[in-house]
Design a protein around this motif. Structure first.
Motif, PDB file in Angstrom:
ATOM      1  N   ALA A   1      -9.001  -4.143   4.571  1.00 48.81           N
ATOM      2  CA  ALA A   1      -8.340  -3.030   3.856  1.00 48.81           C
ATOM      3  C   ALA A   1      -6.844  -3.189   3.717  1.00 48.81           C
ATOM      4  CB  ALA A   1      -8.639  -1.719   4.549  1.00 48.81           C
ATOM      5  N   ILE A   2      -6.258  -2.454   2.779  1.00 45.00           N
ATOM      6  CA  ILE A   2      -4.806  -2.298   2.697  1.00 45.00           C
ATOM      7  C   ILE A   2      -4.531  -0.841   2.955  1.00 45.00           C
ATOM      8  CG2 ILE A   2      -2.847  -2.137   1.136  1.00 45.00           C
ATOM      9  CD1 ILE A   2      -3.557  -4.502  -0.206  1.00 45.00           C
ATOM     10  N   ILE A   3      -3.434  -0.506   3.563  1.00 46.22           N
ATOM     11  CA  ILE A   3      -3.130   0.900   3.794  1.00 46.22           C
ATOM     12  C   ILE A   3      -1.762   1.201   3.212  1.00 46.22           C
ATOM     13  CG2 ILE A   3      -2.886   2.680   5.539  1.00 46.22           C
ATOM     14  CD1 ILE A   3      -4.423   0.930   7.439  1.00 46.22           C
ATOM     15  N   THR A   4      -1.586   2.343   2.579  1.00 43.78           N
ATOM     16  CA  THR A   4      -0.266   2.680   2.067  1.00 43.78           C
ATOM     17  C   THR A   4       0.144   4.072   2.464  1.00 43.78           C
ATOM     18  OG1 THR A   4      -1.039   3.622   0.014  1.00 43.78           O
ATOM     19  CG2 THR A   4      -0.644   1.254   0.036  1.00 43.78           C
ATOM     20  N   LEU A   5       1.407   4.234   2.770  1.00 38.54           N
ATOM     21  CA  LEU A   5       1.927   5.530   3.170  1.00 38.54           C
ATOM     22  C   LEU A   5       3.119   5.878   2.321  1.00 38.54           C
ATOM     23  CD1 LEU A   5       2.632   7.889   5.196  1.00 38.54           C
ATOM     24  CD2 LEU A   5       3.799   6.167   6.509  1.00 38.54           C
ATOM     25  N   GLY A   6       3.219   7.116   1.877  1.00 38.61           N
ATOM     26  CA  GLY A   6       4.379   7.513   1.087  1.00 38.61           C
ATOM     27  C   GLY A   6       4.599   9.000   1.133  1.00 38.61           C
ATOM     28  N   THR A   7       5.766   9.444   0.748  1.00 43.57           N
ATOM     29  CA  THR A   7       6.023  10.871   0.693  1.00 43.57           C
ATOM     30  C   THR A   7       5.817  11.378  -0.706  1.00 43.57           C
ATOM     31  OG1 THR A   7       8.340  10.525   0.195  1.00 43.57           O
ATOM     32  CG2 THR A   7       7.767  10.812   2.495  1.00 43.57           C
TER      33      THR A   7
ATOM     34  N   ARG B   1      11.995  -1.439   4.629  1.00 42.40           N
ATOM     35  CA  ARG B   1      11.627  -2.041   5.906  1.00 42.40           C
ATOM     36  C   ARG B   1      10.269  -2.726   5.795  1.00 42.40           C
ATOM     37  NH1 ARG B   1      13.362   3.373   9.375  1.00 42.40           N
ATOM     38  NH2 ARG B   1      15.527   2.741   9.763  1.00 42.40           N
ATOM     39  N   VAL B   2      10.090  -3.771   6.610  1.00 37.54           N
ATOM     40  CA  VAL B   2       8.841  -4.524   6.668  1.00 37.54           C
ATOM     41  C   VAL B   2       8.459  -4.702   8.134  1.00 37.54           C
ATOM     42  CG1 VAL B   2       7.696  -6.708   6.107  1.00 37.54           C
ATOM     43  CG2 VAL B   2       9.453  -5.776   4.560  1.00 37.54           C
ATOM     44  N   VAL B   3       7.198  -4.459   8.467  1.00 40.36           N
ATOM     45  CA  VAL B   3       6.689  -4.717   9.815  1.00 40.36           C
ATOM     46  C   VAL B   3       5.398  -5.512   9.707  1.00 40.36           C
ATOM     47  CG1 VAL B   3       5.658  -3.704  11.893  1.00 40.36           C
ATOM     48  CG2 VAL B   3       7.736  -2.703  10.933  1.00 40.36           C
ATOM     49  N   ALA B   4       5.274  -6.550  10.532  1.00 35.72           N
ATOM     50  CA  ALA B   4       4.014  -7.281  10.686  1.00 35.72           C
ATOM     51  C   ALA B   4       3.589  -7.133  12.141  1.00 35.72           C
ATOM     52  CB  ALA B   4       4.182  -8.754  10.316  1.00 35.72           C
ATOM     53  N   THR B   5       2.330  -6.776  12.361  1.00 35.96           N
ATOM     54  CA  THR B   5       1.802  -6.644  13.716  1.00 35.96           C
ATOM     55  C   THR B   5       0.577  -7.526  13.889  1.00 35.96           C
ATOM     56  OG1 THR B   5       1.174  -5.047  15.454  1.00 35.96           O
ATOM     57  CG2 THR B   5       0.350  -4.626  13.220  1.00 35.96           C
ATOM     58  N   PHE B   6       0.172  -7.741  15.125  1.00 36.49           N
ATOM     59  CA  PHE B   6      -0.727  -8.841  15.459  1.00 36.49           C
ATOM     60  C   PHE B   6      -2.225  -8.566  15.357  1.00 36.49           C
ATOM     61  CE2 PHE B   6      -1.414  -8.144  20.328  1.00 36.49           C
ATOM     62  CZ  PHE B   6      -1.451  -6.779  20.152  1.00 36.49           C
ATOM     63  N   ASP B   7      -2.631  -7.305  15.138  1.00 40.33           N
ATOM     64  CA  ASP B   7      -4.069  -7.052  15.173  1.00 40.33           C
ATOM     65  C   ASP B   7      -4.427  -5.723  14.549  1.00 40.33           C
ATOM     66  OD1 ASP B   7      -6.673  -7.823  15.817  1.00 40.33           O
ATOM     67  OD2 ASP B   7      -6.632  -6.856  17.777  1.00 40.33           O
TER      68      ASP B   7
ATOM     69  N   GLN C   1       5.346   5.415  -5.833  1.00 45.55           N
ATOM     70  CA  GLN C   1       4.731   6.691  -5.456  1.00 45.55           C
ATOM     71  C   GLN C   1       4.659   6.850  -3.946  1.00 45.55           C
ATOM     72  OE1 GLN C   1       1.084   7.831  -7.698  1.00 45.55           O
ATOM     73  NE2 GLN C   1       1.255   5.755  -8.526  1.00 45.55           N
ATOM     74  N   TYR C   2       4.793   5.719  -3.231  1.00 42.42           N
ATOM     75  CA  TYR C   2       4.564   5.703  -1.791  1.00 42.42           C
ATOM     76  C   TYR C   2       5.806   5.300  -1.004  1.00 42.42           C
ATOM     77  CZ  TYR C   2      -0.103   5.340  -3.791  1.00 42.42           C
ATOM     78  OH  TYR C   2      -1.230   5.534  -4.536  1.00 42.42           O
ATOM     79  N   ASP C   3       5.894   5.822   0.217  1.00 46.03           N
ATOM     80  CA  ASP C   3       6.940   5.368   1.132  1.00 46.03           C
ATOM     81  C   ASP C   3       6.497   4.128   1.890  1.00 46.03           C
ATOM     82  OD1 ASP C   3       8.833   7.278   0.568  1.00 46.03           O
ATOM     83  OD2 ASP C   3       8.117   8.678   2.086  1.00 46.03           O
ATOM     84  N   LEU C   4       5.189   3.976   2.096  1.00 44.06           N
ATOM     85  CA  LEU C   4       4.679   2.862   2.897  1.00 44.06           C
ATOM     86  C   LEU C   4       3.408   2.294   2.279  1.00 44.06           C
ATOM     87  CD1 LEU C   4       4.314   1.083   5.456  1.00 44.06           C
ATOM     88  CD2 LEU C   4       3.362   3.086   6.594  1.00 44.06           C
ATOM     89  N   VAL C   5       3.375   0.977   2.173  1.00 43.30           N
ATOM     90  CA  VAL C   5       2.168   0.266   1.750  1.00 43.30           C
ATOM     91  C   VAL C   5       1.710  -0.591   2.922  1.00 43.30           C
ATOM     92  CG1 VAL C   5       1.179  -1.365   0.111  1.00 43.30           C
ATOM     93  CG2 VAL C   5       2.993   0.200  -0.627  1.00 43.30           C
ATOM     94  N   VAL C   6       0.449  -0.415   3.348  1.00 41.80           N
ATOM     95  CA  VAL C   6      -0.083  -1.171   4.475  1.00 41.80           C
ATOM     96  C   VAL C   6      -1.149  -2.135   3.981  1.00 41.80           C
ATOM     97  CG1 VAL C   6      -1.135  -1.062   6.759  1.00 41.80           C
ATOM     98  CG2 VAL C   6       0.302   0.828   5.938  1.00 41.80           C
ATOM     99  N   PHE C   7      -0.906  -3.417   4.162  1.00 36.59           N
ATOM    100  CA  PHE C   7      -1.861  -4.461   3.811  1.00 36.59           C
ATOM    101  C   PHE C   7      -2.688  -4.759   5.054  1.00 36.59           C
ATOM    102  CE2 PHE C   7       1.640  -4.754   0.896  1.00 36.59           C
ATOM    103  CZ  PHE C   7       1.073  -5.088  -0.322  1.00 36.59           C
ATOM    104  N   GLY C   8      -3.934  -4.244   5.077  1.00 36.80           N
ATOM    105  CA  GLY C   8      -4.701  -4.293   6.307  1.00 36.80           C
ATOM    106  C   GLY C   8      -5.892  -5.220   6.300  1.00 36.80           C
TER     107      GLY C   8
ATOM    108  N   GLY D   1      13.659   1.017  -1.340  1.00 37.59           N
ATOM    109  CA  GLY D   1      13.534   1.914  -0.199  1.00 37.59           C
ATOM    110  C   GLY D   1      12.119   2.078   0.303  1.00 37.59           C
ATOM    111  N   GLY D   2      11.179   1.343  -0.291  1.00 33.61           N
ATOM    112  CA  GLY D   2       9.808   1.394   0.195  1.00 33.61           C
ATOM    113  C   GLY D   2       9.643   0.567   1.458  1.00 33.61           C
ATOM    114  N   THR D   3       8.524   0.750   2.143  1.00 35.44           N
ATOM    115  CA  THR D   3       8.267  -0.003   3.369  1.00 35.44           C
ATOM    116  C   THR D   3       6.841  -0.543   3.349  1.00 35.44           C
ATOM    117  OG1 THR D   3       7.583   2.006   4.571  1.00 35.44           O
ATOM    118  CG2 THR D   3       9.902   1.362   4.715  1.00 35.44           C
TER     119      THR D   3
END
Length: 268
Positions: A5-11, A226-232, A81-88, A109-111
């Motif tokens: 999945a991908i996940i996205t977050l935004g205001t 901002r960009v964050v990569a996490t391990f799992d 449209q989003y504050d955060l896009v999560v590539f999951g 300004g997206g993350t």
């Protein structure tokens, strides 16, 4: 680790309050029974994470397939449209033009949040540490930030304070340790990537032991974004339903989720 999945977050741009909007873009995986979904209340699901983010941070949920027209190809006008896009759990390699649109979104300004797993595409040659489809998909967008996702190492890893490079960073607030199972470490290729939680001394998928250029958590600040990569992905699985390896209730996994989404949900 296993999923898709991908996940996205935004205001909501029409609402000036702190209301945020969390959208999960669901991608095709190698095992359809293991897809990450915020609607999955059972084993290896993300419904508890979604409920937690909704109740604790005010997020609302949306979920799309990454092949749906709004996100295929990725376009900056839609991403805004989003504050955060999560590539999951994506395994589609993004074109250079799409990576450019994503970077324009981050500069604006997206993350983005990224994590991988073997179930998003197995390595064609683990002995040579070759990436699977999911890793290649992530790296087609992460290379521009000096990051490179590695293939799943099929090993349980607990990240404790001895690995925290900047313990006072908001991402680590209130955390003593968090856990992954079958983790995809992140290699630092160069700036703007910064290692927040060290991943040295751990095995890669071919058994090679990592050096100081590898991370459990890596971040970058680019423009206003901002960009964050996490391990799992397992770190945030549903609890109490037999999820694989670990879940959101173990150690400080829940607090780690709170911190990651809170920090990424706040514009610089």
């Amino acid at each position: 680790a296993i999923a898709d999945a991908i996940i996205t977050l935004g205001t909501s741009r029409s609402d000036q309050r702190s209301l945020r909007y969390l959208s999960v873009l669901k991608l095709r995986g190698t095992d359809k029974s293991e897809m990450i979904s915020v609607y999955n209340t059972g084993r290896n699901g993300y419904s508890q994470l979604a409920d937690f983010l909704g109740s604790e941070q005010g997020h609302m949920i949306d979920q799309l397939n990454d092949l749906d027209p709004p996100v295929n190809p990725l376009r900056v006008d839609h991403l805004k449209q989003y504050d955060l896009v999560v590539f999951g759990s994506n395994n589609r390699e993004f074109a250079a033009q799409e990576a450019g649109h994503l970077n324009a979104y981050v500069e604006w300004g997206g993350t983005i949040l990224v994590f991988s797993d073997s179930r998003f595409g197995l390595s064609p040659n683990r002995k040579n540490n070759e990436p699977g489809a999911g890793d290649r998909s992530d790296n087609s967008i992460l290379a521009q930030y000096g990051m490179q996702i590695q293939h799943d190492n099929y090993t349980v890893v607990t990240a404790d304070a001895s690995r925290f490079v900047t313990p006072t960073h908001p991402l680590l607030s209130g955390i003593k340790s968090f856990k992954g199972e079958g983790v995809s470490l992140i290699k630092r290729l160069g700036p703007p990537a910064q290692i927040l939680v060290r991943g040295d001394g751990l095995p890669l998928t071919n058994g090679q032991i990592t050096d100081g250029t590898y991370a459990i958590t890596m971040l970058a600040e680019v423009g206003r974004g901002r960009v964050v990569a996490t391990f799992d992905r397992n770190t945030w699985f549903n609890a109490g339903v037999g999820s694989d390896g670990t879940d959101i209730s173990e150690l400080d996994n829940r607090r780690y989720a709170y911190n990651v989404f809170d920090w990424l949900g706040r514009r610089r």
